[in-house]
Structures are given as C-alpha cells and as structure tokens.
Design an enzyme around this catalytic site. Sequence first.
Site, PDB file in Angstrom:
ATOM      1  N   HIS A 130      25.258  24.436 -12.866  1.00 35.10           N
ATOM      2  CA  HIS A 130      25.247  25.746 -12.218  1.00 35.10           C
ATOM      3  C   HIS A 130      26.057  25.666 -10.928  1.00 35.10           C
ATOM      4  O   HIS A 130      26.034  24.643 -10.232  1.00 35.10           O
ATOM      5  CB  HIS A 130      23.819  26.153 -11.833  1.00 35.10           C
ATOM      6  CG  HIS A 130      22.908  26.363 -13.003  1.00 35.10           C
ATOM      7  ND1 HIS A 130      23.344  26.645 -14.272  1.00 35.10           N
ATOM      8  CD2 HIS A 130      21.548  26.358 -13.073  1.00 35.10           C
ATOM      9  CE1 HIS A 130      22.310  26.796 -15.074  1.00 35.10           C
ATOM     10  NE2 HIS A 130      21.208  26.617 -14.379  1.00 35.10           N
ATOM     11  N   CYS A 167      15.893  25.252 -12.039  1.00 32.94           N
ATOM     12  CA  CYS A 167      17.159  24.526 -11.841  1.00 32.94           C
ATOM     13  C   CYS A 167      18.015  25.083 -10.708  1.00 32.94           C
ATOM     14  O   CYS A 167      18.507  24.338  -9.863  1.00 32.94           O
ATOM     15  CB  CYS A 167      17.959  24.510 -13.139  1.00 32.94           C
ATOM     16  SG  CYS A 167      18.050  26.125 -13.962  1.00 32.94           S
ATOM     17  N   ARG A 178       4.243  26.742 -11.238  1.00 28.91           N
ATOM     18  CA  ARG A 178       5.028  26.585 -10.008  1.00 28.91           C
ATOM     19  C   ARG A 178       4.472  27.326  -8.799  1.00 28.91           C
ATOM     20  O   ARG A 178       4.518  26.818  -7.687  1.00 28.91           O
ATOM     21  CB  ARG A 178       6.474  27.063 -10.247  1.00 28.91           C
ATOM     22  CG  ARG A 178       7.292  26.073 -11.042  1.00 28.91           C
ATOM     23  CD  ARG A 178       8.722  26.563 -11.169  1.00 28.91           C
ATOM     24  NE  ARG A 178       9.436  25.800 -12.190  1.00 28.91           N
ATOM     25  CZ  ARG A 178      10.396  26.291 -12.951  1.00 28.91           C
ATOM     26  NH1 ARG A 178      10.764  27.552 -12.821  1.00 28.91           N
ATOM     27  NH2 ARG A 178      10.989  25.534 -13.838  1.00 28.91           N
ATOM     28  N   SER A 182      23.429  26.096 -20.861  1.00 33.26           N
ATOM     29  CA  SER A 182      22.415  25.103 -21.220  1.00 33.26           C
ATOM     30  C   SER A 182      21.091  25.356 -20.515  1.00 33.26           C
ATOM     31  O   SER A 182      20.057  24.879 -20.968  1.00 33.26           O
ATOM     32  CB  SER A 182      22.915  23.687 -20.930  1.00 33.26           C
ATOM     33  OG  SER A 182      23.274  23.570 -19.581  1.00 33.26           O
ATOM     34  N   LYS A 234      12.243  33.801  -9.192  1.00 32.88           N
ATOM     35  CA  LYS A 234      11.940  32.366  -9.079  1.00 32.88           C
ATOM     36  C   LYS A 234      12.695  31.767  -7.899  1.00 32.88           C
ATOM     37  O   LYS A 234      12.134  31.035  -7.083  1.00 32.88           O
ATOM     38  CB  LYS A 234      12.370  31.633 -10.356  1.00 32.88           C
ATOM     39  CG  LYS A 234      11.461  31.814 -11.562  1.00 32.88           C
ATOM     40  CD  LYS A 234      12.092  31.085 -12.767  1.00 32.88           C
ATOM     41  CE  LYS A 234      11.343  31.356 -14.062  1.00 32.88           C
ATOM     42  NZ  LYS A 234      12.067  30.793 -15.231  1.00 32.88           N
TER      43      LYS A 234
END
Lengths: 347, 347
Positions: free
Chosen positions: A249, A129, A100, A159, A220
């Site tokens: 989220h 995410c 990334r 998850s 991140k």
Amino acid sequence: MEKYNVAVVGATGAVGEKIVKLLEERDFPIKQLKLLSSKRSAGTKVKFNGEMITIEEATDDSFQDIDLALFSAGGTVSKRFAPEAVRCGAVVVDNTSAFRMDEKVPLVVPEVNEDDLQLHQGIIANPNCSTIQMVTALKPIKDAFGLKRVIVSTYQAVSGAGNQAVEELRKQAKQFINNEEITAEILPVKGDKHHYPIAFNALPQIDLFQDNGYTLEEMKMINETKKIMHAEELSVAATCVRLPFFTSHAESVYIEVEQDGITTVDIWKVLENAEGIILQDNPSIQNYPTPIAASGKKEVFVGRVRKDLDQQNGIHLWIVSDNLLKGAAWNTVQIAEKLIEKGLLSN
Amino acid sequence: MEKYNVAVVGATGAVGEKIVKLLEERDFPIKQLKLLSSKRSAGTKVKFNGEMITIEEATDDSFQDIDLALFSAGGTVSKRFAPEAVRCGAVVVDNTSAFRMDEKVPLVVPEVNEDDLQLHQGIIANPNCSTIQMVTALKPIKDAFGLKRVIVSTYQAVSGAGNQAVEELRKQAKQFINNEEITAEILPVKGDKHHYPIAFNALPQIDLFQDNGYTLEEMKMINETKKIMHAEELSVAATCVRLPFFTSHAESVYIEVEQDGITTVDIWKVLENAEGIILQDNPSIQNYPTPIAASGKKEVFVGRVRKDLDQQNGIHLWIVSDNLLKGAAWNTVQIAEKLIEKGLLSN
C-alpha cells in the site's frame, strides 16, 4: 531456549501463507506447528522447515496444548475460536478486525506501542494494514515534534482483499490484453451488491460503507490510529482507494506537527534513526518509495518529505510498505517475538 | 453564422486528436481547418467532416489567414510559434504550460473564470489537466460557502504523459501476462534519468522535480489553482501520483470552507446545480465516480462527499474527469466556443 506449540489459523490465506514463511525464516522457537483452516482447505499440505504439515479443520478441540495462536481467517472465525484458544491457555494474536477496538484488547505495532502488550488478557489485536504502516512512520515524528493532525489518502493493493482479489486483477489484465470483456465478481468488496473492474481503474471503496458515508476501512484507519498512538485528541481523516497493483500500500499523508519551525531535514533525521523505517527521499536521483520496490520487504519506506508551502507546521509524506508483511504477517510475528522477549508467553 | 479558419498544432498527439474530433462533434463553425505538426508527423492524413486533411509541418508561414490556433504540441512548439500566430492575427488557445503563469495571459476554465477571456492579448492558456477538474468542482463551493484551503492527492492516468506512455503501460501489462521482464523507458518522465515500471505500480513523480522538493505537476496545481480562482491567499497543497490506468484522473481532495455549519447535503445541492458537474454520490448503492466510468465524458464527476469528523469546516471529495477531454481538448474547444459567443474572435 524455550520452545512453543504454535497454531496458525487461516494458513492457506494470503496472510496465513506469509506468517508460516516468516516463522520459518525467523527461526521462531517452535516445538510443534499446527496449521488450521476452514473445512474447505483442510487436507492441504504445507512445507515447513523441510517437513510436510497437513492443514486441519479448526474446531473447539484444536487449541489444546497450544501456547500461541496466530489468527488470520476473517473476523467470524476469530470471534468463534479466539476465546476458545484463550480458554485453552493460548495467547492469541489476531489479524482481523474482530477485537481491535475492544478496550480490553491491546492493538499493537511494536515500533509504536509495544508496552501495551503487558496489558493483554489473552488476545492481542494486529491493526489494519494501512494503519500499521502509517503509525510506524508517524510515531517517531510525534515523539520528536508532537502531532496535531493527519489527513491520509491511500493507494491500496488488491492483495489486501485476499487471494481472490489478486486473481481477479490478474484475470482482468489478461482479458484486457486479449481484447475480451472485463468481468468483475470480487472487488471492491466480496459479497457487496456491485462489482467494478479494478484493472486500469481506481475504486474509492475499501470494505463496506458505514452510515456516516465513510467506508469501514476509513473508519479503521481513523479509530485504530488514535488507539495505537494513545491520542484520542489527534485529528485523523482518511480516504481509502483500491488500485490495480498486487502488493504494498502507498499513502499520501499530510500532517501538522506541534513544534514550530521544523524543516524537511529535521524530519529526515528523525526517520533515518527510527526503528523499522527506511528513508528513500532524494528527488535529485528520483529516489522515492514505490509499491513494486517495497514488496517482499519488512520495513516501512518513506519519501517525498516536504514542508507545506502555506501552512507553517504542515508536512507531506509518501509512505509505502508491503501490506502482507509489515501490514499483516510480519507485524503479527513481530508481536509474537516481543511476547517471548518480554516473558509474556508461557509454555 | 460566421465561420473561421482554424489551425490545430500537434494534431497527431493524444490531445490534438481529441481536439479535431471535438471540433467535428460540436459542429464548430470552420471555414478551413489546417492541421499542423512537427516534420516527423507531416504528411499523415486525418479525416474531418468526411474530408481527408493532410497534416503539414508547422512553419512561420503556417498562420497566414488563421483566425484561431489551438496549440497542443508541447511547450517548446508553443513558445516558438504561438507569438507568430498572434502576429498573423490569430487568437491562440494554448494547451501547454508555456504561458500559463504569464500575467498577461488569461488562464481559463469556462465554468470558473470565463470573464478573464476579455483580457486576452492574443494568447489564452488552457490549464493543467489535474487543475482543471479540481477548480471546476471547487468553484461553486467557493462561491456558496467560501474556501480557505485545499489539500489534494491525485491518482493520474498515463495518457497525461502522452501516447508513448499509453503504449508503455499496454506493453508492460502484456509483458507481465506473458511472464516476461518488464521494461520501462518513458515513465515517470520522458527524458528524465530513471524510468520505473508503471504497470501494477504507483509512481509519486509527475513531471520533473523542482528545487523545493515538489514536482512541476504539483507546483502547477498549486499556482494555477490560485490564478484561475483569483485567490492568491488560498492555501493549496498537492501530491501528484501516476497510476496504471489509461484515461481520467481521480483526486482525493480535502477542503475547508469559510462558512460554519455546512452539511454534506449543502455541498450536494451546490454541486447538483453546478455547470459541468455530475454528482455521483450514493454509498448505499455503491455509486461513486471511477476513471473507467468517466472516460469519454466531458463532465467532472464528484462523489464521496463527506464532512471531516474532527474539523468543523472540513469536507472531503473524490473528483474524477477525463484528462484528455475536460482536462485538455474539451476545455480548449469550450474556450474557443466562448470566444465566439463573447465576440472575441474575428475572421
């Protein structure tokens, strides 16, 4: 229409399963679908378009004739096999953090920076995410009014830590209801020294701690937001918290825009017309996004929009999205569709 | 030692039960304890110091000879009976929002503004749970380095909405485990139009929405923080979220201090020596506060202290405390003890 040989690496994982389902649902132009995994899961059969496909173990030879490889099997697997897939002529969309922050790798959320796809050299990275849903909501605001700073506190589903974390929450909820002792083995971070119950709790640690006291998840969010939005000067702060729900989220986000005098209605108008966003913001009928309501949907939901009461250009938002869909599988498939649309995928 | 006639109003509620337990645990100097409630709960028996006390219905005559009345039965009951108790010569510590913003009523967290007790005219207000733990942690920082702004996102337990909300979470968790439909009747706000599941969910609404788009809980945090800290000019923003855990609120708090060059270590030193605070902040051993670990404890726990990476004077904190103890019952009993210590209670 052209059709492509597609490989999904990590097909049995929480995200991999969703990718396969989306490829089917979107009627993705597939000539042949190859499902790859670790040795452990090889042999499992998965239904796709009415056919049973046997999952194979990923090896160096797996990527011959593959045009598009969608990776979602952890950073180690991506580092090991993504360059191999590129050597074989595939374009890789990688859902891990392996590449990334690599300057040569575009980090893409189609609603935000689809033009960066043009710059790819074989690998395109799918962001984290919690970052994806935030930048999707902030991009149209930045375009309209400018953006100076972002402070986010997250409310993240289990998850995001994989299927084992999902099972752990389910197990602990059952233990609680049965008046049994609650046992923790996975969360907050699989492989870290200590584990704490997530059921009926909140854990302010997602991923490992870095030397600066921030977690990797927080770093991140900070670094990826700046890269995706092409905004090195943007001030971004994040606190990431794992909570006892399964999917989607939520984020409490404070921003400061550049333009003076912006009202809640101005923000509403921009979000209502933005791609990939659904505005759910009507306090008078208790309308606001929640993780349960957002689960299974592809869009990013925004509500609780309100001006700060003290800071002239400050605005608060509540952003919710399915972490396995827009936060992972859907953004990956969206990138793949954009590659075709832009003529960036050859077969 | 002087002893006092004490009344607890709302003795069967989530907070009232804790008050009675704390009065016993602290060996509070009680001559006679009177437990009061609504007609519905009257007749219930409660054990106190080995004796069974029968709960009586609160009436205008209930406060004859009472020296200290601790109210925790909702704003309507406080508005109805607190002035009556004062007329009878009692000092009232009120745990509801009925009088908190009344200029003549001190709003007190002993670690922050115990001197305000001197100004009482019969009623002292106990602040909102989420406010108490935040100001307890911020006061020593403000004293040491000055405080310019506060942005808080909360993670609040269901017990803050009372025993019925606690039962609702338990019921929904059971429904989920048994694969039954999840039914919601209480949360987010008892008596509001819509109800949503709290189990495995996050609800960005605590208390009713105000005309400005903020919830009452958010406005309480904003207004009460300024009043308790004597800081009208302080910039305070709040987003309040209800989550599926039973006890202890957590808060992700961003602050900006006035003094330049403050380090994480400077903040640690101040918090380590502060009254009522326990610093739990060692990322290398995954040491940080969580709701489960803080439950049943009287202190305010602080961790995840770190400097903002972009803003010179910005600092992030994670603050957790038992909402029924320091957030309610313990702060109430603490105020009562301070009244005695300061000679402000007569019998």
